[in-house]
Write a protein that holds these residues in place. Structure first.
Motif, PDB file in Angstrom:
ATOM      1  N   ASN A 161      11.542   3.981  -8.165  1.00  0.00           N
ATOM      2  CA  ASN A 161      12.330   2.818  -8.547  1.00  0.00           C
ATOM      3  C   ASN A 161      12.722   2.055  -7.288  1.00  0.00           C
ATOM      4  OD1 ASN A 161      15.093   3.875  -7.615  1.00  0.00           O
ATOM      5  ND2 ASN A 161      14.451   5.480  -9.044  1.00  0.00           N
ATOM      6  N   VAL A 162      13.191   0.835  -7.471  1.00  0.00           N
ATOM      7  CA  VAL A 162      13.461  -0.040  -6.331  1.00  0.00           C
ATOM      8  C   VAL A 162      14.485   0.570  -5.379  1.00  0.00           C
ATOM      9  CG1 VAL A 162      14.446  -2.268  -5.648  1.00  0.00           C
ATOM     10  CG2 VAL A 162      12.795  -2.154  -7.521  1.00  0.00           C
ATOM     11  N   SER A 163      15.560   1.130  -5.909  1.00  0.00           N
ATOM     12  CA  SER A 163      16.620   1.674  -5.057  1.00  0.00           C
ATOM     13  C   SER A 163      16.104   2.806  -4.172  1.00  0.00           C
ATOM     14  CB  SER A 163      17.786   2.173  -5.910  1.00  0.00           C
ATOM     15  OG  SER A 163      18.412   1.106  -6.578  1.00  0.00           O
TER      16      SER A 163
ATOM     17  N   GLY B  47      -1.267  -6.840 -11.391  1.00  0.00           N
ATOM     18  CA  GLY B  47      -1.617  -5.863 -12.423  1.00  0.00           C
ATOM     19  C   GLY B  47      -1.838  -4.461 -11.899  1.00  0.00           C
ATOM     20  N   LEU B  48      -1.184  -4.134 -10.777  1.00  0.00           N
ATOM     21  CA  LEU B  48      -1.405  -2.824 -10.153  1.00  0.00           C
ATOM     22  C   LEU B  48      -0.354  -1.795 -10.543  1.00  0.00           C
ATOM     23  CD1 LEU B  48      -2.428  -4.043  -6.579  1.00  0.00           C
ATOM     24  CD2 LEU B  48      -3.906  -3.452  -8.504  1.00  0.00           C
ATOM     25  N   ILE B  49       0.736  -2.242 -11.148  1.00  0.00           N
ATOM     26  CA  ILE B  49       1.799  -1.313 -11.554  1.00  0.00           C
ATOM     27  C   ILE B  49       2.232  -1.610 -12.992  1.00  0.00           C
ATOM     28  CG2 ILE B  49       2.684  -0.991  -9.217  1.00  0.00           C
ATOM     29  CD1 ILE B  49       4.996  -2.936 -10.044  1.00  0.00           C
ATOM     30  N   VAL B  50       2.980  -0.666 -13.552  1.00  0.00           N
ATOM     31  CA  VAL B  50       3.573  -0.838 -14.879  1.00  0.00           C
ATOM     32  C   VAL B  50       5.062  -0.519 -14.757  1.00  0.00           C
ATOM     33  CG1 VAL B  50       3.623  -0.045 -17.267  1.00  0.00           C
ATOM     34  CG2 VAL B  50       1.434  -0.182 -16.034  1.00  0.00           C
ATOM     35  N   LYS B  51       5.912  -1.391 -15.258  1.00  0.00           N
ATOM     36  CA  LYS B  51       7.355  -1.173 -15.224  1.00  0.00           C
ATOM     37  C   LYS B  51       7.804  -0.496 -16.521  1.00  0.00           C
ATOM     38  CE  LYS B  51       8.392  -5.218 -12.319  1.00  0.00           C
ATOM     39  NZ  LYS B  51       9.140  -6.503 -12.267  1.00  0.00           N
ATOM     40  N   ASP B  52       8.619   0.506 -16.396  1.00  0.00           N
ATOM     41  CA  ASP B  52       9.127   1.255 -17.546  1.00  0.00           C
ATOM     42  C   ASP B  52      10.649   1.056 -17.635  1.00  0.00           C
ATOM     43  OD1 ASP B  52       9.852   2.979 -19.526  1.00  0.00           O
ATOM     44  OD2 ASP B  52       9.080   4.791 -18.567  1.00  0.00           O
ATOM     45  N   TYR B  53      11.087   0.346 -18.690  1.00  0.00           N
ATOM     46  CA  TYR B  53      12.513   0.049 -18.873  1.00  0.00           C
ATOM     47  C   TYR B  53      13.157   1.013 -19.873  1.00  0.00           C
ATOM     48  CZ  TYR B  53      11.841  -4.463 -16.518  1.00  0.00           C
ATOM     49  OH  TYR B  53      11.574  -5.447 -15.606  1.00  0.00           O
TER      50      TYR B  53
ATOM     51  N   TYR C 127      14.419  -0.070 -13.848  1.00  0.00           N
ATOM     52  CA  TYR C 127      13.130   0.392 -14.369  1.00  0.00           C
ATOM     53  C   TYR C 127      12.491   1.341 -13.362  1.00  0.00           C
ATOM     54  CZ  TYR C 127      11.626  -3.370 -11.250  1.00  0.00           C
ATOM     55  OH  TYR C 127      11.461  -4.181 -10.153  1.00  0.00           O
ATOM     56  N   SER C 128      11.645   2.201 -13.864  1.00  0.00           N
ATOM     57  CA  SER C 128      10.811   3.030 -12.998  1.00  0.00           C
ATOM     58  C   SER C 128       9.417   2.405 -12.952  1.00  0.00           C
ATOM     59  CB  SER C 128      10.750   4.469 -13.508  1.00  0.00           C
ATOM     60  OG  SER C 128      10.213   4.507 -14.815  1.00  0.00           O
ATOM     61  N   ILE C 129       8.648   2.825 -11.991  1.00  0.00           N
ATOM     62  CA  ILE C 129       7.354   2.187 -11.749  1.00  0.00           C
ATOM     63  C   ILE C 129       6.242   3.236 -11.781  1.00  0.00           C
ATOM     64  CG2 ILE C 129       6.040   0.727 -10.161  1.00  0.00           C
ATOM     65  CD1 ILE C 129       8.810   0.117  -8.809  1.00  0.00           C
ATOM     66  N   SER C 130       5.176   2.915 -12.470  1.00  0.00           N
ATOM     67  CA  SER C 130       3.986   3.767 -12.477  1.00  0.00           C
ATOM     68  C   SER C 130       2.761   2.910 -12.163  1.00  0.00           C
ATOM     69  CB  SER C 130       3.825   4.467 -13.831  1.00  0.00           C
ATOM     70  OG  SER C 130       3.726   3.519 -14.877  1.00  0.00           O
ATOM     71  N   LEU C 131       1.645   3.562 -11.931  1.00  0.00           N
ATOM     72  CA  LEU C 131       0.417   2.844 -11.584  1.00  0.00           C
ATOM     73  C   LEU C 131      -0.369   2.453 -12.828  1.00  0.00           C
ATOM     74  CD1 LEU C 131      -0.943   5.012  -8.622  1.00  0.00           C
ATOM     75  CD2 LEU C 131       0.398   2.911  -8.470  1.00  0.00           C
ATOM     76  N   SER C 132      -0.951   1.281 -12.780  1.00  0.00           N
ATOM     77  CA  SER C 132      -1.919   0.895 -13.806  1.00  0.00           C
ATOM     78  C   SER C 132      -3.282   1.467 -13.401  1.00  0.00           C
ATOM     79  CB  SER C 132      -1.997  -0.627 -13.895  1.00  0.00           C
ATOM     80  OG  SER C 132      -2.547  -1.164 -12.694  1.00  0.00           O
TER      81      SER C 132
ATOM     82  N   ILE D 272       0.837  -1.201   0.000  1.00  0.00           N
ATOM     83  CA  ILE D 272       0.000   0.000   0.000  1.00  0.00           C
ATOM     84  C   ILE D 272       0.870   1.248   0.000  1.00  0.00           C
ATOM     85  CG2 ILE D 272      -1.642   1.378   1.347  1.00  0.00           C
ATOM     86  CD1 ILE D 272      -2.982  -0.978   0.107  1.00  0.00           C
ATOM     87  N   GLN D 273       1.890   1.266   0.829  1.00  0.00           N
ATOM     88  CA  GLN D 273       2.771   2.430   0.909  1.00  0.00           C
ATOM     89  C   GLN D 273       3.473   2.698  -0.417  1.00  0.00           C
ATOM     90  OE1 GLN D 273       4.761   0.929   4.612  1.00  0.00           O
ATOM     91  NE2 GLN D 273       4.567   3.051   5.278  1.00  0.00           N
ATOM     92  N   ILE D 274       3.887   1.644  -1.093  1.00  0.00           N
ATOM     93  CA  ILE D 274       4.540   1.808  -2.393  1.00  0.00           C
ATOM     94  C   ILE D 274       3.573   2.419  -3.400  1.00  0.00           C
ATOM     95  CG2 ILE D 274       5.460   0.535  -4.391  1.00  0.00           C
ATOM     96  CD1 ILE D 274       6.755  -1.393  -2.354  1.00  0.00           C
ATOM     97  N   LEU D 275       2.355   1.899  -3.467  1.00  0.00           N
ATOM     98  CA  LEU D 275       1.366   2.424  -4.415  1.00  0.00           C
ATOM     99  C   LEU D 275       1.057   3.896  -4.150  1.00  0.00           C
ATOM    100  CD1 LEU D 275      -1.183  -0.554  -4.634  1.00  0.00           C
ATOM    101  CD2 LEU D 275       0.536   0.093  -6.329  1.00  0.00           C
TER     102      LEU D 275
END
Length: 216
Positions: free
Chosen positions: A78-80, A104-110, A118-123, A63-66
């Protein structure tokens, strides 16, 4: 019992007396009272977060990540950076991100030059989860809003300074408050933002500034 063992027991008792969680210590030490109070508040935060997490079938860190991704620029998503933000290991964040990806809650951008990161965005589904959960701290906010404005401003001033000092001492990995920003200066006791070109009142100080640039 040896003298050394007796010494350890006495030392242990002494240390217990000096603990911030010892009511006797709190009687004559305001700092200990505040530490104990902050510990209670942290428990409230965890309880509220758990209640929301259970409703949507996710873990608190998920939840905190989203919620973080929803309100922060992509360069921080991003993970780091998330590992530093939440003071956990990269494997812990990677596991949480992997679970969010499977749901299916996030989208990875490479799209970065390093195709291993990769960076992360919300679906769309992720945005719906955020809409349903990002109010988890509202019961705490409601109680704060019942305090006089002068008390709120004083409390905020103390918290912002505490967060900055914890970061400077290496206890808190990440902070984005004005006090640690390269755009911040203080002239004759007046806080000033060189980016906005304006004086800052105490209530103008930010804890999570989108334009924050760390001062080295």
């Amino acid at each position: 019992m040896t003298n050394f063992a007796c010494h350890l027991i006495v030392a242990g008792i002494f240390n217990m007396k000096e603990s911030s969680f010892n009511p006797d210590q709190q009687e004559h030490d305001v700092s200990s009272k505040i530490v104990a109070g902050l510990e209670r508040i942290s428990e409230v935060f965890k309880v509220l977060l758990w209640e929301k997490a259970k409703l949507v079938g996710l873990s608190p860190i998920q939840i905190q990540i989203l919620v973080f991704i929803a309100y922060h620029k992509q360069s921080l998503c991003n993970v780091s950076y998330l590992a530093k933000e939440f003071n956990v290991t990269k494997p812990t964040i990677s596991d949480a991100v992997r679970a969010l990806d499977k749901k299916g809650l996030i989208v990875k951008d490479y799209s970065s030059s390093d195709n291993r990161s990769y960076s992360i965005s919300l679906s769309k589904s992720g945005k719906k989860i955020v809409s349903a959960t990002d109010d988890f701290a509202d019961p705490l906010k409601i109680q704060l809003e019942r305090l006089p404005q002068s008390e709120l401003q004083s409390l905020f001033g103390t918290l912002s300074q505490l967060i900055y000092k914890l970061n400077r001492s290496g206890i808190l990995n990440v902070q984005r408050t004005c006090y640690g920003c390269q755009f911040y200066t203080k002239n004759d006791s007046q806080d000033y933002c060189n980016l906005l070109k304006t004086d800052l009142l105490k209530q103008d100080i930010r804890l999570d500034c989108p334009e924050f640039e760390e001062r080295y």
